[in-house]
Design a protein around this motif. Sequence first.
Motif: not given
Lengths: 61, 61, 61, 61, 61, 61
Positions: D19-25, D29-35, F15-21
């Motif tokens: 669950a940790m790997v799934a949720k952290v990934t 993805v949502e915040t770093a804008n990557c796949t 902003d991206q870092k804030r959301a990431m954290v």
Amino acid sequence: MPIVQIDMLEGRSVDQKRAMVAKVTEAIVETANCTPEVVTVIIREMPTTNLGKAGKLRSDM
Amino acid sequence: MPIVQIDMLEGRSVDQKRAMVAKVTEAIVETANCTPEVVTVIIREMPTTNLGKAGKLRSDM
Amino acid sequence: MPIVQIDMLEGRSVDQKRAMVAKVTEAIVETANCTPEVVTVIIREMPTTNLGKAGKLRSDM
Amino acid sequence: MPIVQIDMLEGRSVDQKRAMVAKVTEAIVETANCTPEVVTVIIREMPTTNLGKAGKLRSDM
Amino acid sequence: MPIVQIDMLEGRSVDQKRAMVAKVTEAIVETANCTPEVVTVIIREMPTTNLGKAGKLRSDM
Amino acid sequence: MPIVQIDMLEGRSVDQKRAMVAKVTEAIVETANCTPEVVTVIIREMPTTNLGKAGKLRSDM
């Protein structure tokens, strides 16, 4: 003083680690312009339950 | 928030680790100008087959 | 061969780093039972926008 | 290519790590804008004798 | 999935880093029995004021 | 006490870092069964000349 940390899945033999340390050190010496004496290599191994890729545990793939 | 990561060969006793954490934290507090509460110390131990120096495995030296 | 990596916020002076390296090395030598020559200390500094605690950026606190 | 290294006390189940790997990934993805494919997560576990906080071993607290 | 982290003093050229990444990856591929595609190399550079050896700052040596 | 270290290419906004954290901390809290207060996140950024994949510098790709 280059310090090289290698994270990889567990399961390599001591012979593989010996070759890895020798060749990686050689690669650093040739390209960083330093002597082998100042190069340290740390190998860290992990089980497949502690590695995730693309959101999935490696042990599930 | 200083975070201290110490990589060393396995084999130290819990008493040595206890003293190491106490003294390293004290050293950080005195020099980084912070309180002990914000200092974290992580000790990572490795076998001699996972450490290389000068291109050689420590277990071969 | 202990290798000590210290992550902390940027802003300490060279004098503070000098004292930190001296005292942390001393702490390792006393407790790991090794000579100062084999102790390496790496200091990594980060801006407050690159540190999070309790889900908040340090730069927002 | 974000690489996420998580250091924590040992004792979590494989289900928790999954669950940790799934949720952290997902969070990356949502915040770093990557796949998800480019995100790697490494979990490192330690015993309470290898963690110090406020100058004390966690195993003593 | 080997991940290689190299900490070294700043000052190497892009050409040196390019050669370092190529040769270190080759060394890992040959000894870890994997394809180049799964090898990641991270180079971290530090100023001489952030490195300590034998209790002394490198910038003082 | 989970400590999360994220290595990624430079270029994300505050902003991206804030959301990431915020989101990474939430992911850890939900799965490691801990409070947000004990979660630390460190973001480390690197230029494309300091990252290698498949033996090539990212800046050359």
